[in-house]
Design a protein around this motif. Sequence first.
Motif, PDB file in Angstrom:
ATOM      1  N   PRO A   1       2.166   5.413  -5.690  1.00 61.88           N
ATOM      2  CA  PRO A   1       1.758   4.320  -6.779  1.00 61.88           C
ATOM      3  C   PRO A   1       2.485   4.818  -7.976  1.00 61.88           C
ATOM      4  O   PRO A   1       2.762   3.731  -8.806  1.00 61.88           O
ATOM      5  CB  PRO A   1       0.444   5.035  -6.996  1.00 61.88           C
ATOM      6  CG  PRO A   1       0.002   5.456  -5.537  1.00 61.88           C
ATOM      7  CD  PRO A   1       1.102   6.107  -4.964  1.00 61.88           C
TER       8      PRO A   1
ATOM      9  N   THR B   1       4.506  -3.014  -6.955  1.00 59.99           N
ATOM     10  CA  THR B   1       3.114  -2.593  -7.239  1.00 59.99           C
ATOM     11  C   THR B   1       2.763  -1.819  -5.983  1.00 59.99           C
ATOM     12  O   THR B   1       2.739  -2.535  -4.851  1.00 59.99           O
ATOM     13  CB  THR B   1       2.012  -3.685  -7.748  1.00 59.99           C
ATOM     14  OG1 THR B   1       2.620  -4.347  -8.804  1.00 59.99           O
ATOM     15  CG2 THR B   1       0.806  -3.215  -8.071  1.00 59.99           C
TER      16      THR B   1
ATOM     17  N   SER C   1      -0.219   0.297  -4.088  1.00 62.05           N
ATOM     18  CA  SER C   1      -1.660   0.670  -4.496  1.00 62.05           C
ATOM     19  C   SER C   1      -2.099   1.728  -3.473  1.00 62.05           C
ATOM     20  O   SER C   1      -1.438   2.152  -2.586  1.00 62.05           O
ATOM     21  CB  SER C   1      -2.541  -0.497  -4.106  1.00 62.05           C
ATOM     22  OG  SER C   1      -2.421  -0.857  -2.410  1.00 62.05           O
TER      23      SER C   1
ATOM     24  N   THR D   1       5.114   2.286  -9.058  1.00 57.02           N
ATOM     25  CA  THR D   1       5.203   0.958  -9.414  1.00 57.02           C
ATOM     26  C   THR D   1       5.697   0.830 -10.844  1.00 57.02           C
ATOM     27  O   THR D   1       5.705   1.837 -11.756  1.00 57.02           O
ATOM     28  CB  THR D   1       3.426   0.811  -9.716  1.00 57.02           C
ATOM     29  OG1 THR D   1       2.743   0.934  -8.589  1.00 57.02           O
ATOM     30  CG2 THR D   1       3.322  -0.444 -10.515  1.00 57.02           C
TER      31      THR D   1
ATOM     32  N   GLN E   1       0.884  -1.245   0.053  1.00 58.54           N
ATOM     33  CA  GLN E   1       0.169   0.075   0.272  1.00 58.54           C
ATOM     34  C   GLN E   1       0.977   1.176   0.007  1.00 58.54           C
ATOM     35  O   GLN E   1       2.020   1.092   0.484  1.00 58.54           O
ATOM     36  CB  GLN E   1      -1.109  -0.068   1.197  1.00 58.54           C
ATOM     37  CG  GLN E   1      -1.963  -1.013   1.198  1.00 58.54           C
ATOM     38  CD  GLN E   1      -3.048  -1.084   2.358  1.00 58.54           C
ATOM     39  OE1 GLN E   1      -2.676  -0.462   3.401  1.00 58.54           O
ATOM     40  NE2 GLN E   1      -4.160  -1.324   1.974  1.00 58.54           N
TER      41      GLN E   1
END
Length: 121
Positions: free
Chosen positions: A88, A118, A120, A91, A13
């Motif tokens: 983000p 990745t 989020s 990513t 996250q």
Amino acid sequence: QVQLVESGGGLVQAGGSLRLSCAASGRTFSSYTMGWFRQAPGKEREFVAAITWSGGSTYILDSVKGRFTISRDDAKNTVYLQMNGLKPEDTALYYCAAKIRGSMTGAYGYWGQGTQVTVSS
């Protein structure tokens, strides 16, 4: 021949942390200048960080300064990319690269397969 294997990627996250590792083959790891690159879908590859063979100098991309740190452990033939405060926009597929001595900029002759990061929102 230098072989590089990245690990440590994953899904996290925003605001989280990951530590990427890159294990290198060869007996002369201490003579390798190491770099981390990333490539997001539809974007060009980006030079993220590097550390000289001596460990005396490092480079960090401006957009990740204060969040990412590169380090190396010559006893373990490993270079690390500590990533904190992930966003983000971080990513991407992250690649490890190596060159025998040489400066942090310019071409790297050896590449790993990459590890996906990745983030989020």
